[in-house]
Design an enzyme around this catalytic site. Structure first.
Site, PDB file in Angstrom:
ATOM      1  N   ASP A 158     -21.980  45.483  22.126  1.00 31.02           N
ATOM      2  CA  ASP A 158     -23.129  45.919  21.949  1.00 31.02           C
ATOM      3  C   ASP A 158     -23.523  47.181  22.732  1.00 31.02           C
ATOM      4  O   ASP A 158     -24.360  47.148  23.675  1.00 31.02           O
ATOM      5  CB  ASP A 158     -24.231  44.945  21.965  1.00 31.02           C
ATOM      6  CG  ASP A 158     -25.695  45.128  21.784  1.00 31.02           C
ATOM      7  OD1 ASP A 158     -26.031  46.111  20.866  1.00 31.02           O
ATOM      8  OD2 ASP A 158     -26.711  44.463  21.986  1.00 31.02           O
ATOM      9  N   CYS A 159     -22.896  48.185  22.503  1.00 26.93           N
ATOM     10  CA  CYS A 159     -22.634  49.370  23.562  1.00 26.93           C
ATOM     11  C   CYS A 159     -23.925  50.236  23.294  1.00 26.93           C
ATOM     12  O   CYS A 159     -24.481  50.436  22.062  1.00 26.93           O
ATOM     13  CB  CYS A 159     -21.579  50.143  23.758  1.00 26.93           C
ATOM     14  SG  CYS A 159     -20.697  50.297  22.037  1.00 26.93           S
TER      15      CYS A 159
END
Length: 286
Positions: A158-159
């Site tokens: 979840d960058c």
């Protein structure tokens, strides 16, 4: 709206979006970052970092449902899940809905992000931080995947966009580490931007991931906040069959998981892997 100040996003040159600000809940501007959380009448609570929207209450469910249920139901028997980033807690919320999962590990570089989001974005985590299967690790994501002795069935990155601190989660060192701690037959997914506007990012991720995984592709979702076209999610595995499961298999797994979603469903799952021709052309270009 005329009485409310406007907040303008700065992600793209010559093109963008704005939000009217009903109420600023938090604003911190330092030499390292500019973080703001405000209320907006159309999208609820909005969090932005360095001029780029990260999440909103109104449409976060699309992003988080697609980042979790697609890989988890495609895998079919995930017991150990790793989330890289995800400090707002919404990814954890969706993963924790799968009762067959035994452990959920989340690696967040800054402990303050978690406490901050629990205070200002409580609807995102919705109590998921109290799940007994959950472990929070404060560490750099690249360092963790290259050093941990744990292994995982599904890894969700979840960058943020590959600028500033988020850039390291788009590097070969990160992808190699993810392959290292991913169990055989496992799945890695990551957000990869809006491909119409950020096509180079998709091409770069595809090239790097292909060094470590036999099957690399993308799937998509339409998320209003991430404007400019479809949002793409990188998909990597050594088992190509997981990307081509029949709708009947996905439907059966969805039913068994007893999920109720607002965006995801088995038909969306299957359709999400159909990509526009311009992306196919870009990925196959020499």
């Amino acid at each position: 709206m005329a009485d409310n100040p406007l907040w303008h996003e700065t992600l793209h040159d010559h093109f963008g979006q704005y939000f009217s600000v009903d109420n600023v809940l938090y604003h911190e501007k330092t030499d390292h970052q500019d973080l703001i959380i405000f209320d907006n009448r159309a999208f609820g609570r909005v969090m932005a970092l360095d001029g780029v929207v990260q999440t909103t209450e109104r449409d976060e469910f699309i992003y988080h449902e697609m980042m979790t249920h697609v890989p988890l139901l495609a895998h079919g028997n995930a017991k150990h899940v790793l989330i890289i980033g995800g400090g707002d807690g919404a990814m954890l919320r969706e993963v924790s809905r799968h009762r067959s999962i035994e452990t959920i590990t989340m690696v967040e570089i800054d402990a303050g992000v978690v406490s901050f989001c629990r205070q200002y974005l409580p609807n995102h985590s919705a109590g998921a931080y109290d799940d007994p299967r959950f472990t929070l690790v404060i560490d750099d994501g690249v360092n963790f995947v290259n050093q941990t002795t744990q292994t995982f069935d599904v890894i969700i990155s979840d960058c943020t966009d590959p600028i500033g601190p988020g850039e390291s989660l788009f590097t070969s060192a990160f992808y190699e580490g993810c392959k290292r701690c991913l169990n055989p037959g496992g799945v890695f997914v990551a957000q990869n931007g809006v491909c119409f506007l950020q096509q180079d990012e998709a091409v770069g991720s595809h090239r790097k991931l292909s060094h470590y995984f036999r099957d690399v592709s993308f799937y998509q979702a339409a998320i209003p906040t991430y404007y400019g076209g479809i949002m793409t999610f990188a998909w990597a595995s050594d088992n190509e069959a997981l990307r081509h499961l029949s709708s009947e298999i996905i439907q059966a797994r969805f039913h068994k998981a007893n999920l109720t979603c607002r965006y995801y469903n088995p038909a969306i799952h299957t359709a999400a892997f159909a990509l526009p021709q311009y992306l196919h052309d870009a990925l196959s270009a020499p």
